[in-house]
Design an enzyme around this catalytic site. Structure first.
Site, short mmCIF file in Angstrom:
data_model
loop_
_atom_site.label_atom_id
_atom_site.label_comp_id
_atom_site.label_asym_id
_atom_site.label_seq_id
_atom_site.Cartn_x
_atom_site.Cartn_y
_atom_site.Cartn_z
N ASP A 179 0.87 -1.17 0.00
CA ASP A 179 0.00 0.00 0.00
C ASP A 179 0.91 1.23 0.00
O ASP A 179 1.81 1.34 0.85
CB ASP A 179 -0.83 -0.03 1.30
CG ASP A 179 -2.21 0.53 1.13
OD1 ASP A 179 -2.35 1.55 0.44
OD2 ASP A 179 -3.15 -0.04 1.71
N ASP A 208 -2.87 4.57 -2.41
CA ASP A 208 -3.95 5.01 -1.52
C ASP A 208 -4.43 6.42 -1.89
O ASP A 208 -3.62 7.33 -2.05
CB ASP A 208 -3.39 5.02 -0.09
CG ASP A 208 -4.42 5.49 0.92
OD1 ASP A 208 -5.40 4.77 1.14
OD2 ASP A 208 -4.25 6.60 1.47
N GLU A 220 -6.56 3.45 -5.60
CA GLU A 220 -7.87 3.45 -4.93
C GLU A 220 -8.73 4.53 -5.58
O GLU A 220 -8.33 5.68 -5.69
CB GLU A 220 -7.67 3.77 -3.45
CG GLU A 220 -8.96 3.69 -2.68
CD GLU A 220 -8.88 4.34 -1.31
OE1 GLU A 220 -9.70 3.99 -0.47
OE2 GLU A 220 -8.01 5.21 -1.10
N HIS A 278 -10.81 -2.91 4.10
CA HIS A 278 -10.60 -2.42 5.47
C HIS A 278 -11.38 -1.13 5.75
O HIS A 278 -11.37 -0.67 6.89
CB HIS A 278 -9.11 -2.17 5.68
CG HIS A 278 -8.61 -1.05 4.80
ND1 HIS A 278 -8.55 -1.16 3.42
CD2 HIS A 278 -8.22 0.20 5.08
CE1 HIS A 278 -8.13 -0.03 2.91
NE2 HIS A 278 -7.92 0.82 3.90
N ASP A 279 -11.98 -0.53 4.74
CA ASP A 279 -12.77 0.69 4.96
C ASP A 279 -14.26 0.40 5.04
O ASP A 279 -15.08 1.32 5.02
CB ASP A 279 -12.52 1.69 3.81
CG ASP A 279 -11.12 2.30 3.87
OD1 ASP A 279 -10.59 2.42 4.99
OD2 ASP A 279 -10.57 2.62 2.81
C1 GLC Z 1 -7.82 5.46 2.01
C2 GLC Z 1 -7.63 4.27 2.92
C3 GLC Z 1 -8.24 4.58 4.25
C4 GLC Z 1 -7.51 5.77 4.83
C5 GLC Z 1 -7.55 6.96 3.87
C6 GLC Z 1 -6.56 8.01 4.27
O1 GLC Z 1 -9.14 5.70 1.74
O2 GLC Z 1 -8.19 3.13 2.33
O3 GLC Z 1 -8.16 3.50 5.13
O4 GLC Z 1 -8.09 6.14 6.05
O5 GLC Z 1 -7.20 6.58 2.56
O6 GLC Z 1 -5.26 7.55 4.04
#
Ligand code: GLC
Length: 575
Positions: free
Chosen positions: A127, A229, A283, A349-350
């Site tokens: 990541d 990310d 993402e 994980h979100d």
């Molecule tokens: C992305 C991650 C999330 C994180 C955010 C800030 O959306 O998946 O878990 O809190 O970025 O880095």
């Protein structure tokens, strides 16, 4: 001359049409890539396995479970961030991109983990959190100390003598203000996420080079891919113009895909991706198919595959429409049928747990609906991303007080509502259903104290159902959710049609059943999934009497469209 070339062209077209027709056995050309054939298993390191009894998962813990991971049949692991971090956002606030977080272990542990994976034929995706760093990163510490720091331009600053900068929304800040005033240099800095996650200035070529060097550092160690990310937010118009009213909160629409984002990705591709055989995914995929395509069309040389959010956002506490769900998956599939490549996922994980959001986590249906959802994810076109614990049918915790929550943005939002007189009960209902801590409770290994995750109180309490829902128990049961997952993974690996084959939706208006076919080079599979808890019927118009049943989550099947609650079947059709 003109006429001659027109005739020649017609002749050529005719011959190619004829050859298509007459040569029935000619194979459909597919652009094969290892990462298209991958089955990605996402590990949330903090919650997977604790080896040293501090209540926090770690790399040695993952190493101790490599044989388990291998036994699932998955061939790629995506690890959530493991770099040094003060953990304001559980590792998504990096203070040193070339080091391992103390809670998780050391670089030696990382090297051993990578080797252990490679020895087992499993690839590793890292990541990369570079829309922002931690405010405890050396770059930011220096940038904050003086306006003339060489690192000042690694971040977005607005000197206070220019007045207050135009409003930008922050997703994680208590007051949702993305500009934080810093008295040391009498200036504001930008943070789309929390105040401890200052946004990096991608418009600065020096910063970009730093990031590519970091990525090369990991690529040279042998990692096999990168997940970027929040990267769709990285590019910004640094004049920070005033936006029309109503724009502030529509985050994906107005904050994503800023100017030059594609240029940065092309540069990253040239500097990093093109030099190593790595997979790459960011993402989010912007606002439209066009955005998503532009990110991943091979000719553009940016990313390998798109990770779009539309489907994962469908589940709501009051339920969701399967017809809409089908529409979303079908339109994304058709938009990428000829070009580009998609990720297929319903959890990460979100998000809260897969079975609690898209299936039914009551004791009666938890197992069968988990298996049905795994069948869906493993039979769609695109690279499946499967979140750890879903292979056991792990379910939502049932949070009923904010004291049980660790997640920073959830706690901040609660505080915000408290201060502004918002409806806290309604908020807690949403938390119960959708808070991402539901997906972060410790992995349920066995029925011993703390679910076999740790010898000590875990950083986040384990789901109370760990005594009945756990890996050890499921290993013993040939019909468990876990063993079904292994079978459906194997089915995907044995059938390239499930990876590359054409997808076609059948019976689209059926409110309870999702049916579709996958087809490649004469092989045709039919997948029928009952998404409801009543008996239902798929109207596919296909004769299943002679069809071969490849898998069923009930163990048998009716060879008709009749389906039991949450029944999932995959047939191979006779030509
Ligand atoms: C992305 C991650 C999330 C994180 C955010 C800030 O959306 O998946 O878990 O809190 O970025 O880095």
């Amino acid at each position: 001359m003109k006429l001659r070339s027109a005739l020649l062209l017609t002749a050529l077209v005719m011959t190619s049409l004829l050859s298509c027709k007459s040569n029935k056995s000619s194979e459909t050309k597919v652009d094969k890539k290892w990462w298209k054939e991958a089955i990605v298993y996402q590990i949330y390191p903090r919650s997977f396995k604790d080896s040293d009894g501090d209540g926090i998962g770690d790399l040695k813990g993952i190493i101790s479970k490599l044989d388990y991971i291998k036994s699932l049949g998955v061939n790629v692991v995506w690890l959530n961030p493991i770099y040094s971090s003060p953990n304001d956002d559980n590792g998504y606030d990096v203070s040193d991109y070339r080091n391992i977080m103390k809670d998780f272990g050391t670089m030696q542990d990382f090297d051993a983990l990578l080797k252990g994976m490679h020895d087992r034929g499993i690839k590793l995706v890292m990541d990369v959190v570079v829309n922002h760093s931690s405010d405890e990163h050396e770059w930011f510490k220096s940038a904050r100390a003086s306006r003339t720091s060489p690192y000042r331009d690694y971040y977005h600053w607005w000197n206070a003598e220019r007045g207050h900068p135009n409003y930008r929304y922050s997703l994680f800040d208590i007051n949702h203000d993305a500009w934080k005033y810093d008295s040391v240099t009498n200036a504001y800095y930008l943070h789309y996420f929390s105040g401890k996650q200052p946004d990096l200035n991608w418009e600065n070529p020096k910063l970009r080079k730093e990031v590519y060097d970091i990525m090369k550092f990991w690529a040279q160690k042998g990692v096999d891919g990168f997940r970027l990310d929040a990267f769709q937010f990285a590019a910004k118009d640094t004049t920070f113009p005033k936006w029309p009213e109503g724009w502030e909160k529509d985050f994906i629409k107005y904050y994503a895909m800023g100017p030059h984002l594609h240029d940065y990705l092309k540069e990253m591709n040239k500097e990093v991706f093109s030099k190593y055989d790595v997979m790459s995914v960011a993402e989010g995929a912007g606002n439209s198919f066009q955005d998503a395509h532009d990110l991943v069309d091979a000719d553009r040389k940016e990313l390998g595959m798109a990770y779009a959010f539309e489907a994962v956002d469908i589940a709501k506490p009051e339920g969701y429409s399967l017809v809409h769900f089908k529409e979303v998956f079908t339109k994304w599939d058709s938009a990428f049928a000829d070009k580009g490549w998609l990720s297929i996922f319903l959890a990460n994980h979100d998000q809260a747990r897969l079975v609690s959001r898209y299936g039914d986590d009551s004791p009666l249906y938890r197992e069968v609906s988990s298996k049905m959802l795994s069948t869906f994810l493993m039979t769609m076109r695109g690279t499946p991303y499967y979140y750890n614990g879903d292979e056991l049918g792990m379910s939502n915790f049932g949070f009923d007080s904010i004291g049980q929550i660790n997640d920073m943005p959830t706690r901040n939002e609660y505080q915000h509502l408290k201060e502004t007189g918002g409806d806290l009960n309604a908020f807690m209902d949403r938390v119960k259903f959708g808070c991402r801590d539901n997906g972060r409770t410790p992995f349920q290994w066995d029925s011993t104290l703390f679910a076999g995750f740790s010898s000590n109180t875990p950083w986040l309490a384990a789901n109370r159902n760990y005594t009945t829902v756990n890996a050890a128990q499921q290993e013993k049961d040939p019909n468990s959710v876990l063993n079904y997952f292994r079978k459906i993974v194997q089915l995907r690996k044995d059938n390239p049609v499930l990876v590359y084959g054409k997808y076609a939706l059948l019976d689209k208006d059926n409110k309870g059943v999702y049916s579709f076919t996958r087809e490649l080079n004469g092989k045709k599979l039919l997948i029928m999934l009952n998404f409801g808890k009543i008996n239902d019927v798929a109207h596919t118009g296909l004769d299943l009497k002679d069809a071969t049943l490849l898998i069923s989550n009930y163990g048998d099947a009716s060879h008709s469209g009749d389906l039991r609650p949450f029944e999932a079947v995959v047939y191979e059709l006779k030509e």
